[in-house]
Scaffold this active site. Structure first.
Site, PDB file in Angstrom:
ATOM      1  N   ARG A   1       5.038  11.107  -2.336  1.00  0.00           N
ATOM      2  CA  ARG A   1       4.790  10.769  -0.943  1.00  0.00           C
ATOM      3  C   ARG A   1       6.040  10.978  -0.087  1.00  0.00           C
ATOM      4  O   ARG A   1       7.064  10.344  -0.318  1.00  0.00           O
ATOM      5  CB  ARG A   1       4.407   9.280  -0.913  1.00  0.00           C
ATOM      6  CG  ARG A   1       4.225   8.714   0.447  1.00  0.00           C
ATOM      7  CD  ARG A   1       4.165   7.195   0.380  1.00  0.00           C
ATOM      8  NE  ARG A   1       3.958   6.673   1.703  1.00  0.00           N
ATOM      9  CZ  ARG A   1       4.246   5.445   2.083  1.00  0.00           C
ATOM     10  NH1 ARG A   1       4.740   4.578   1.211  1.00  0.00           N
ATOM     11  NH2 ARG A   1       4.038   5.063   3.307  1.00  0.00           N
TER      12      ARG A   1
ATOM     13  N   HIS B   1      12.736  -2.707   1.947  1.00  0.00           N
ATOM     14  CA  HIS B   1      12.174  -1.393   2.259  1.00  0.00           C
ATOM     15  C   HIS B   1      13.091  -0.323   1.682  1.00  0.00           C
ATOM     16  O   HIS B   1      14.319  -0.490   1.685  1.00  0.00           O
ATOM     17  CB  HIS B   1      12.054  -1.183   3.768  1.00  0.00           C
ATOM     18  CG  HIS B   1      11.205  -2.221   4.426  1.00  0.00           C
ATOM     19  ND1 HIS B   1       9.841  -2.207   4.339  1.00  0.00           N
ATOM     20  CD2 HIS B   1      11.535  -3.332   5.135  1.00  0.00           C
ATOM     21  CE1 HIS B   1       9.352  -3.263   4.983  1.00  0.00           C
ATOM     22  NE2 HIS B   1      10.364  -3.966   5.460  1.00  0.00           N
TER      23      HIS B   1
ATOM     24  N   ARG C   1      13.441   4.434  12.303  1.00  0.00           N
ATOM     25  CA  ARG C   1      12.216   5.253  12.292  1.00  0.00           C
ATOM     26  C   ARG C   1      11.366   4.964  13.536  1.00  0.00           C
ATOM     27  O   ARG C   1      11.893   4.506  14.539  1.00  0.00           O
ATOM     28  CB  ARG C   1      11.469   4.994  10.972  1.00  0.00           C
ATOM     29  CG  ARG C   1      12.304   5.378   9.737  1.00  0.00           C
ATOM     30  CD  ARG C   1      11.550   5.145   8.450  1.00  0.00           C
ATOM     31  NE  ARG C   1      10.350   5.977   8.385  1.00  0.00           N
ATOM     32  CZ  ARG C   1       9.349   5.784   7.517  1.00  0.00           C
ATOM     33  NH1 ARG C   1       9.437   4.800   6.634  1.00  0.00           N
ATOM     34  NH2 ARG C   1       8.299   6.571   7.516  1.00  0.00           N
TER      35      ARG C   1
ATOM     36  N   TYR D   1      11.231   8.949   1.339  1.00  0.00           N
ATOM     37  CA  TYR D   1      11.219   7.936   0.271  1.00  0.00           C
ATOM     38  C   TYR D   1      11.874   8.386  -1.037  1.00  0.00           C
ATOM     39  O   TYR D   1      11.993   7.586  -1.967  1.00  0.00           O
ATOM     40  CB  TYR D   1       9.763   7.505   0.001  1.00  0.00           C
ATOM     41  CG  TYR D   1       9.111   6.860   1.208  1.00  0.00           C
ATOM     42  CD1 TYR D   1       9.610   5.669   1.736  1.00  0.00           C
ATOM     43  CD2 TYR D   1       8.014   7.449   1.831  1.00  0.00           C
ATOM     44  CE1 TYR D   1       9.029   5.083   2.853  1.00  0.00           C
ATOM     45  CE2 TYR D   1       7.416   6.863   2.947  1.00  0.00           C
ATOM     46  CZ  TYR D   1       7.935   5.682   3.453  1.00  0.00           C
ATOM     47  OH  TYR D   1       7.364   5.102   4.560  1.00  0.00           O
TER      48      TYR D   1
ATOM     49  N   ASN E   1       8.085  -5.712  -0.951  1.00  0.00           N
ATOM     50  CA  ASN E   1       7.982  -4.515  -0.113  1.00  0.00           C
ATOM     51  C   ASN E   1       6.521  -4.454   0.311  1.00  0.00           C
ATOM     52  O   ASN E   1       5.670  -3.937  -0.407  1.00  0.00           O
ATOM     53  CB  ASN E   1       8.390  -3.249  -0.859  1.00  0.00           C
ATOM     54  CG  ASN E   1       8.414  -2.037   0.096  1.00  0.00           C
ATOM     55  OD1 ASN E   1       7.924  -2.124   1.223  1.00  0.00           O
ATOM     56  ND2 ASN E   1       8.983  -0.932  -0.367  1.00  0.00           N
TER      57      ASN E   1
ATOM     58  N   ALA F   1       3.243  -0.897   4.789  1.00  0.00           N
ATOM     59  CA  ALA F   1       2.704  -0.909   6.159  1.00  0.00           C
ATOM     60  C   ALA F   1       2.265  -2.302   6.610  1.00  0.00           C
ATOM     61  O   ALA F   1       2.295  -2.604   7.813  1.00  0.00           O
ATOM     62  CB  ALA F   1       1.546   0.075   6.261  1.00  0.00           C
TER      63      ALA F   1
ATOM     64  N   PRO G   1       0.790  -1.228   0.000  1.00  0.00           N
ATOM     65  CA  PRO G   1       0.000   0.000   0.000  1.00  0.00           C
ATOM     66  C   PRO G   1       0.831   1.291   0.000  1.00  0.00           C
ATOM     67  O   PRO G   1       1.869   1.357   0.646  1.00  0.00           O
ATOM     68  CB  PRO G   1      -0.817  -0.101   1.286  1.00  0.00           C
ATOM     69  CG  PRO G   1      -0.057  -1.049   2.143  1.00  0.00           C
ATOM     70  CD  PRO G   1       0.566  -2.035   1.213  1.00  0.00           C
TER      71      PRO G   1
ATOM     72  N   GLU H   1      12.505  -9.653   1.969  1.00  0.00           N
ATOM     73  CA  GLU H   1      11.783  -8.468   2.449  1.00  0.00           C
ATOM     74  C   GLU H   1      12.616  -7.224   2.142  1.00  0.00           C
ATOM     75  O   GLU H   1      13.810  -7.193   2.452  1.00  0.00           O
ATOM     76  CB  GLU H   1      11.586  -8.587   3.967  1.00  0.00           C
ATOM     77  CG  GLU H   1      10.972  -7.336   4.586  1.00  0.00           C
ATOM     78  CD  GLU H   1      10.882  -7.413   6.115  1.00  0.00           C
ATOM     79  OE1 GLU H   1      11.157  -8.472   6.703  1.00  0.00           O
ATOM     80  OE2 GLU H   1      10.548  -6.366   6.701  1.00  0.00           O
TER      81      GLU H   1
HETATM   82  C1  DQA Z   1       8.317   1.041   3.639  1.00  0.00           C
HETATM   83  C2  DQA Z   1       8.445   1.203   5.162  1.00  0.00           C
HETATM   84  C3  DQA Z   1       7.106   0.962   5.843  1.00  0.00           C
HETATM   85  O1  DQA Z   1       7.246   1.141   7.258  1.00  0.00           O
HETATM   86  C4  DQA Z   1       6.071   1.945   5.346  1.00  0.00           C
HETATM   87  O2  DQA Z   1       4.812   1.668   5.912  1.00  0.00           O
HETATM   88  C5  DQA Z   1       5.997   2.015   3.857  1.00  0.00           C
HETATM   89  C6  DQA Z   1       7.229   1.917   3.071  1.00  0.00           C
HETATM   90  C7  DQA Z   1       9.621   1.377   2.907  1.00  0.00           C
HETATM   91  O3  DQA Z   1       9.778   0.955   1.761  1.00  0.00           O
HETATM   92  O4  DQA Z   1      10.480   2.086   3.455  1.00  0.00           O
HETATM   93  O5  DQA Z   1       4.935   2.234   3.302  1.00  0.00           O
HETATM   94  O6  DQA Z   1       8.017  -0.328   3.363  1.00  0.00           O
END
Ligand code: DQA
Length: 149
Positions: A17, A99, A106, A22, A73, A76, A9, A97
């Protein structure tokens, strides 16, 4: 070799965003970079995004017998989804996994990943390059992965 990239999401909003967290690259820009690198090393990839948890679960289930590795990815849902964790566990496809941000630097609620124990490993904090690093990891997965659980 076929690798399935799944994005959860709000990742469709990348570029607009929270750019301080990001960056400015869109998900389309990231996909282009992954495709370029995949072409160089001769890997086939599929790249998808959804805001729906159940759709991610269905895609993971349908990956059986089609994809050798999943790069996920989960955004959330990483921090909340027992359903995603169970899906990864059920299909037993090596899953990485990823990110963009360093979730451990964070808010505290981002430090916990429900999917981490069923993934081969986690790549976080390298911006769009997390996606490329995952490609390199996926290619070497048989040599380097430790079976989760
Ligand atoms: C994320 C990190 C998550 O905590 C966050 O909810 C995201 C993006 C990242 O790519 O840094 O939506 O997965």
């Amino acid at each position: 070799m076929k690798i399935l990239y799944l994005n959860g999401p709000n990742l469709n909003l990348l570029g607009q965003r929270e750019p301080k967290v990001y960056g400015r690259a869109t998900l389309g820009d990231i996909e282009t970079k992954v495709r370029e690198r995949a072409a160089v090393i001769g890997i086939e990839i599929e790249f998808r995004q959804t805001n729906l948890e159940g759709e991610l679960v269905s895609w993971i289930q349908q990956a059986r017998g089609v994809f050798e590795v999943i790069v996920l990815n989960a955004a959330a849902y990483t921090h909340t989804s027992v359903a995603l964790r169970d899906a990864i566990s059920a299909v037993a496809i090596p899953t990485i996994e990823i990110h963009l941000s360093n979730v451990h630097a964070r808010e505290e609620f981002r430090h916990k990943s429900l999917i981490a124990p069923v993934c081969c490993g986690q790549i976080a904090g390298f911006g769009p390059n997390s996606y490329i690093l995952a490609l390199e990891a996926a290619v070497n997965i048989n040599a380097t992965s430790q079976s989760p659980q």
